[in-house]
Design a protein around this motif. Structure first.
Motif, PDB file in Angstrom:
ATOM      1  N   TYR A  56       0.837  -1.204   0.000  1.00  0.00           N
ATOM      2  CA  TYR A  56       0.000   0.000   0.000  1.00  0.00           C
ATOM      3  C   TYR A  56       0.867   1.246   0.000  1.00  0.00           C
ATOM      4  CZ  TYR A  56      -3.265  -3.590   1.105  1.00  0.00           C
ATOM      5  OH  TYR A  56      -4.000  -4.740   1.035  1.00  0.00           O
ATOM      6  N   TYR A  93       3.439   0.372   2.937  1.00  0.00           N
ATOM      7  CA  TYR A  93       3.198  -0.667   3.926  1.00  0.00           C
ATOM      8  C   TYR A  93       2.958  -2.001   3.227  1.00  0.00           C
ATOM      9  CZ  TYR A  93       2.338   3.167   7.198  1.00  0.00           C
ATOM     10  OH  TYR A  93       2.474   4.293   7.983  1.00  0.00           O
ATOM     11  N   CYS A 111       1.487  -6.009   3.788  1.00  0.00           N
ATOM     12  CA  CYS A 111       0.481  -6.694   4.588  1.00  0.00           C
ATOM     13  C   CYS A 111       0.469  -8.158   4.154  1.00  0.00           C
ATOM     14  CB  CYS A 111      -0.897  -6.075   4.370  1.00  0.00           C
ATOM     15  SG  CYS A 111      -2.223  -6.882   5.297  1.00  0.00           S
ATOM     16  N   PHE A 133       0.095  -6.077   9.270  1.00  0.00           N
ATOM     17  CA  PHE A 133       0.740  -5.055   8.447  1.00  0.00           C
ATOM     18  C   PHE A 133       2.209  -4.930   8.821  1.00  0.00           C
ATOM     19  CE2 PHE A 133      -2.317  -2.914   5.775  1.00  0.00           C
ATOM     20  CZ  PHE A 133      -3.542  -3.281   6.321  1.00  0.00           C
TER      21      PHE A 133
END
Lengths: 111, 115
Positions: A38, A89, A91, A102
Motif C-alpha cells: 500500500y 506498507y 500486509c 501489516f
C-alpha cells in the motif's frame, strides 16, 4: 502477532530504482502467497499497489513490482518519480486466528 | 463507483463507547470480506478486525473482547462497536473491502480517547 519488519526509510534519485523489504515468518509472509503493498500520501487513505505478492491492480503503473523469497517480500519501484514519495506498507495473510498483519512502514524519499 | 464512507468518530472519555459506521456503494457488503484498520497519529497501519461473507469475525489481540464488528445487510453498512476505550485506541479508523488485498479504503474517521 508481531508487525512485519520494514526498513524505516529508503531514498533514491528520479529515474533510479528502490526496493523495500518486508520480513515476516513462516506463519505469515512465508506461509502464504497473500502479500499486498500500500502507498499512503500524507493525510490520505492507503492505496493498494500490489496484491498476491506480485499482481498489479488496474491503473497502477508497471514501475511497481512485487516478489517474495522465503519469509521476505519485496516491493521495487523502478524509474522513481517525484509522486512516488510516500509511505509504503506491506500486509500479509497470517492464518485463521489473527488473519492479517501489516508491516511497520517505509518512507520513500525522492532526492 | 465502488466507494466506502466512514462516520461516527469523535472525542470520547477513557472507558467510554463509540460506534463507527462504514457505508458502502457500488458493491454488496454482505457478499465480501470487510475489515477495519486503524492508524494512530504519526504511526503505522494496524489491522483491527474482519468479518467474512459467511459471518465469521476475527480481531486483533489489542481489541479482542472490547470491539465488535458487524454489518447491516439492508443498509449495506459495516459497523465497529468500540467499548472500554483506552487512550491507545486513539487513531484514524479506516474500513476496507478485503478481496485481492484491501481495496477500496474509506477516507477514515478520527477517534480520540481523552479526558
Amino acid at each position: 502477532q508481531s508487525a512485519l519488519t520494514q526498513p524505516r526509510s529508503v531514498s533514491g534519485s528520479p529515474g533510479q530504482s528502490v526496493t523495500i523489504s518486508c520480513t515476516g515468518t513462516s506463519s505469515d509472509v512465508g506461509g502464504y502467497n497473500y502479500v499486498s503493498w500500500y502507498q499512503q500520501h500524507p493525510g490520505k487513505a492507503p492505496k493498494l499497489m500490489i496484491y498476491d505478492v506480485s499482481k498489479r491492480p488496474s491503473g497502477v503503473p508497471d514501475r511497481f513490482s512485487g516478489s517474495k523469497s522465503g519469509n521476505t517480500a519485496s516491493l521495487t519501484i523502478s524509474g522513481l518519480q517525484a509522486e512516488d514519495e510516500a509511505d509504503y506498507y506491506c500486509c500479509s495473510y497470517a492464518g485463521s486466528y489473527t488473519p492479517y498483519v501489516f508491516g511497520t512502514g517505509t518512507k520513500v524519499t525522492v532526492l | 463507483e465502488v466507494q466506502l464512507v466512514e462516520s461516527g468518530g469523535g472525542l470520547v472519555q477513557p472507558g467510554g463507547s463509540l460506534r463507527l459506521s462504514c457505508a458502502a456503494s457500488g458493491f454488496t457488503v454482505s457478499s465480501n470480506y470487510m475489515s477495519w484498520v486503524r492508524q494512530a497519529p504519526g504511526k503505522g497501519l494496524e489491522w483491527v478486525s474482519v468479518i467474512y461473507s459467511g459471518g465469521s469475525t476475527y480481531y486483533a489481540d489489542s481489541v479482542k473482547g472490547r470491539f465488535t464488528i458487524s454489518r447491516h445487510n439492508s443498509k449495506n453498512t459495516l459497523y465497529l462497536q468500540m467499548n472500554s476505550l483506552r487512550a491507545e485506541d486513539t487513531a484514524v479508523y479506516y474500513c476496507a473491502r478485503v478481496r485481492a488485498g484491501f481495496d477500496p479504503w474509506g477516507q477514515g474517521t478520527l477517534v480520540t480517547v481523552s479526558s
